[in-house]
Enzyme design. Structure first.
Site, PDB file in Angstrom:
ATOM      1  N   GLU A 122      36.615  38.143  29.768  1.00 27.90           N
ATOM      2  CA  GLU A 122      35.229  37.967  30.189  1.00 27.90           C
ATOM      3  C   GLU A 122      34.830  38.933  31.296  1.00 27.90           C
ATOM      4  O   GLU A 122      35.643  39.309  32.139  1.00 27.90           O
ATOM      5  CB  GLU A 122      35.017  36.534  30.671  1.00 27.90           C
ATOM      6  CG  GLU A 122      35.036  35.580  29.503  1.00 27.90           C
ATOM      7  CD  GLU A 122      34.649  34.168  29.891  1.00 27.90           C
ATOM      8  OE1 GLU A 122      34.380  33.388  28.984  1.00 27.90           O
ATOM      9  OE2 GLU A 122      34.613  33.856  31.093  1.00 27.90           O
ATOM     10  N   CYS A 135      31.394  42.088  37.593  1.00 32.68           N
ATOM     11  CA  CYS A 135      32.685  41.490  37.949  1.00 32.68           C
ATOM     12  C   CYS A 135      33.630  41.722  36.763  1.00 32.68           C
ATOM     13  O   CYS A 135      33.428  41.189  35.678  1.00 32.68           O
ATOM     14  CB  CYS A 135      32.456  39.998  38.208  1.00 32.68           C
ATOM     15  SG  CYS A 135      33.931  39.129  38.691  1.00 32.68           S
ATOM     16  N   CYS A 146      47.454  30.393  41.804  1.00 34.78           N
ATOM     17  CA  CYS A 146      46.718  29.857  42.946  1.00 34.78           C
ATOM     18  C   CYS A 146      46.181  28.482  42.530  1.00 34.78           C
ATOM     19  O   CYS A 146      45.616  28.342  41.442  1.00 34.78           O
ATOM     20  CB  CYS A 146      45.597  30.809  43.340  1.00 34.78           C
ATOM     21  SG  CYS A 146      46.246  32.440  43.760  1.00 34.78           S
ATOM     22  N   CYS A 149      42.447  27.927  41.334  1.00 39.20           N
ATOM     23  CA  CYS A 149      41.860  28.899  40.409  1.00 39.20           C
ATOM     24  C   CYS A 149      42.158  28.537  38.959  1.00 39.20           C
ATOM     25  O   CYS A 149      43.311  28.310  38.605  1.00 39.20           O
ATOM     26  CB  CYS A 149      42.405  30.296  40.718  1.00 39.20           C
ATOM     27  SG  CYS A 149      41.875  31.550  39.530  1.00 39.20           S
ATOM     28  N   CYS A 380      32.989  32.290  40.177  1.00 44.06           N
ATOM     29  CA  CYS A 380      34.349  32.688  40.541  1.00 44.06           C
ATOM     30  C   CYS A 380      35.371  31.683  40.054  1.00 44.06           C
ATOM     31  O   CYS A 380      35.204  30.484  40.248  1.00 44.06           O
ATOM     32  CB  CYS A 380      34.503  32.731  42.059  1.00 44.06           C
ATOM     33  SG  CYS A 380      33.747  34.103  42.802  1.00 44.06           S
TER      34      CYS A 380
HETATM   35  N1  SAH Z   1      43.250  37.927  41.435  1.00 45.87           N
HETATM   36  C1  SAH Z   1      42.403  38.523  42.386  1.00 45.87           C
HETATM   37  C2  SAH Z   1      40.995  38.772  41.886  1.00 45.87           C
HETATM   38  C3  SAH Z   1      40.367  37.721  40.985  1.00 45.87           C
HETATM   39  S1  SAH Z   1      39.875  36.209  41.711  1.00 45.87           S
HETATM   40  C4  SAH Z   1      42.360  37.685  43.649  1.00 45.87           C
HETATM   41  O1  SAH Z   1      42.859  36.579  43.643  1.00 45.87           O
HETATM   42  O2  SAH Z   1      41.845  38.180  44.642  1.00 45.87           O
HETATM   43  C5  SAH Z   1      38.348  36.575  42.585  1.00 45.87           C
HETATM   44  C6  SAH Z   1      38.078  35.615  43.747  1.00 45.87           C
HETATM   45  O3  SAH Z   1      37.682  34.304  43.277  1.00 45.87           O
HETATM   46  C7  SAH Z   1      39.311  35.393  44.612  1.00 45.87           C
HETATM   47  O4  SAH Z   1      38.998  35.421  45.971  1.00 45.87           O
HETATM   48  C8  SAH Z   1      39.716  34.003  44.194  1.00 45.87           C
HETATM   49  O5  SAH Z   1      40.527  33.425  45.159  1.00 45.87           O
HETATM   50  C9  SAH Z   1      38.387  33.321  44.007  1.00 45.87           C
HETATM   51  N2  SAH Z   1      38.463  32.072  43.243  1.00 45.87           N
HETATM   52  C10 SAH Z   1      39.339  31.720  42.283  1.00 45.87           C
HETATM   53  N3  SAH Z   1      39.084  30.478  41.834  1.00 45.87           N
HETATM   54  C11 SAH Z   1      38.019  30.013  42.500  1.00 45.87           C
HETATM   55  C12 SAH Z   1      37.263  28.786  42.460  1.00 45.87           C
HETATM   56  N4  SAH Z   1      37.579  27.824  41.616  1.00 45.87           N
HETATM   57  N5  SAH Z   1      36.221  28.669  43.302  1.00 45.87           N
HETATM   58  C13 SAH Z   1      35.877  29.685  44.134  1.00 45.87           C
HETATM   59  N6  SAH Z   1      36.540  30.862  44.211  1.00 45.87           N
HETATM   60  C14 SAH Z   1      37.607  31.019  43.409  1.00 45.87           C
HETATM   61 FE1  SF4 Z   2      45.185  33.686  42.134  1.00 51.29          FE
HETATM   62 FE2  SF4 Z   2      43.306  33.314  40.267  1.00 51.29          FE
HETATM   63 FE3  SF4 Z   2      43.409  35.644  41.634  1.00 51.29          FE
HETATM   64 FE4  SF4 Z   2      45.290  35.046  39.797  1.00 51.29          FE
HETATM   65  S1  SF4 Z   2      43.112  35.370  39.399  1.00 51.29           S
HETATM   66  S2  SF4 Z   2      45.643  35.877  41.862  1.00 51.29           S
HETATM   67  S3  SF4 Z   2      45.516  32.820  40.068  1.00 51.29           S
HETATM   68  S4  SF4 Z   2      42.951  33.614  42.456  1.00 51.29           S
END
Ligand code: SAH
Ligand code: SF4
Length: 406
Positions: A122, A135, A146, A149, A380
């Site tokens: 996506e 994005c 994480c 996420c 996000c």
């Molecule tokens: N993997 C990379 C980039 C993709 S995630 C990273 O982790 O930085 C992009 C952003 O969205 C990151 O800061 C991540 O922590 C945040 N994110 C992921 N899940 C989320 C959620 N459920 N609500 C808000 N932000 C979220």
């Molecule tokens: Fe963590 Fe999600 Fe970023 Fe992967 S995409 S590093 S699980 S926040």
């Protein structure tokens, strides 16, 4: 091809117009040298390579050509040879969803190209006053886990190639009508005014620094002044903290850096962002201090997801300010976007504002990121799996309507 059905949301869906990429190697995502080698491989004489690479580069990245027949200043014979050996077709667009707030989300399917299965990823476009941010995803799923996420709950299928990363930008520009129309003399400067995609953030699915080479190739092509010409100051790579690759991100790509910080104590960060067990806060912040090109005009963005009663106390806010002392930084507070079964809640709005106040008083700009495109699950951390859920719903709706007709 599926037209996405959005029965319960006010968003609209548009029918895709792209066709599947044939199973030939693509010229998209090759740097100039690799493009030259590809041309030599089909018999283009050595003395012509530089000129032909320049022509192709212009058609692919300034004009947005997706078929060799568009390349009117390339001889018919060479166009036919290129077409026999290579493709420049766009990936299949499975769906396009447009939110009531103008956010768009595309689901693309890439062919397996050899072994493996087709994959779907996506890409999200967020229009804002005076700018538009794309994005972009770097992997299908993510190997990291994480805890807040949704992408982290998926099994990694694979890294995306440079072609697939770049194609997200190209199709978004096609769909938005962002490629210049009409005649442009070859080699002419690319207009920077009036563009719809002005910024790129590597914040879609995946951890970009676990796919460094492909991300680097794609971003260098995206920022090339004779092609897409996106300024490196408008390209931001977000990492959860792959410390050994941070220096190379600055020195070899030269883009802006964002760090998914989310916690100010190792014990909590180990839980929220488990890569912290490998490279802890002290190591991460040290790498940030040494980020090449860092100064007050080129700050690092620290992302901080607001999780109720987990990381949102004012003591945490004060510790955040203390930790970032001496690093040219911006702080981006992200309201948590819940997903089905997620173990957290978003902090209360008053708490987010009080947290932001502490950070602001310390002199940091700390915009609270407004969730966009929630009605199309484009916010996000919501990418991909929500689409799968929608598609299951769509199937159910179609089955129900088919049963109704029978
Ligand atoms: N993997 C990379 C980039 C993709 S995630 C990273 O982790 O930085 C992009 C952003 O969205 C990151 O800061 C991540 O922590 C945040 N994110 C992921 N899940 C989320 C959620 N459920 N609500 C808000 N932000 C979220
Ligand atoms: Fe963590 Fe999600 Fe970023 Fe992967 S995409 S590093 S699980 S926040």
């Amino acid at each position: 091809m599926t037209v996405t059905l959005l029965d319960a949301t006010p968003a609209s869906a548009a029918a895709p117009a792209t066709t599947p990429v044939p199973d030939k190697p693509s010229l998209i995502g090759l740097d100039r040298q690799a493009l030259g080698e590809a041309l030599a491989g089909i018999g283009v004489p050595e003395r012509q390579i530089r000129m032909r690479v320049g022509q192709l580069w212009h058609w692919l990245y300034v004009r947005g050509a997706s078929d060799f027949s568009e390349m009117t200043n390339v001889s018919k014979d060479l166009r036919a040879r290129l077409d026999a050996a290579f493709t420049i077709a766009r990936p299949e667009m499975v769906s396009e969803m447009i939110s009531t707030d103008g956010t768009r989300k595309w689901l693309f399917r890439f062919p397996p190209r050899g072994a493996g299965r087709p994959v779907e990823i996506e890409t999200v476009y967020i229009p804002e006053e005076g700018r538009g941010t794309l994005c972009v995803s770097s992997q299908v799923g993510c190997t990291l886990t994480c805890s807040f996420c949704h992408t982290g709950t998926q099994r990694l299928v694979r890294n995306l190639t440079a072609e697939e990363i770049l194609s997200q930008i190209l199709v978004a520009r096609d769909r938005l009508g962002d490629f210049p129309k009409g005649e442009i003399p070859a080699g002419a400067a690319v207009p920077s005014e009036g563009r719809l995609v002005t910024n790129i953030v590597m914040m879609g699915m995946g951890e970009p620094l676990y796919n460094f080479d492909a991300v680097k190739t794609a971003l260098l092509i995206a920022s090339d002044g004779d092609g897409l010409s996106l300024s490196k100051r408008r390209i931001t790579l977000s990492t959860s903290g792959v410390v050994p690759m941070i220096e190379r991100t600055g020195s070899e790509i030269g883009c802006m850096l964002a760090i998914s910080l989310h916690a100010v104590r190792d014990e909590l960060r180990d839980e929220l962002v488990p890569i912290n067990k490998k490279w802890n806060l002290a190591e991460l912040l040290e790498a940030c201090r040494n980020y090449p090109g860092l100064n007050n005009a080129r700050r690092i963005t620290f992302e901080y997801v607001m999780l109720k009663d987990v990381n949102d106390s004012l003591a945490d806010a004060r510790e955040l300010v203390r930790l970032l002392k001496g690093i040219p930084a911006k702080i981006n507070l992200i309201p948590f976007n819940p997903w089905p079964g997620s173990p957290y809640e978003c902090s209360d709005w008053e708490q987010i504002e009080a947290f932001a106040e502490v950070v602001n008083r310390a002199g940091y700009a700390s915009p609270i990121r407004t969730p966009r495109g929630r009605d199309i699950f484009a916010a996000c951390g919501q990418l991909k799996s929500e689409t799968e859920r929608l598609r299951a719903r769509e199937r159910a709706a179609l089955e129900a309507s088919a049963a109704g007709r029978a």
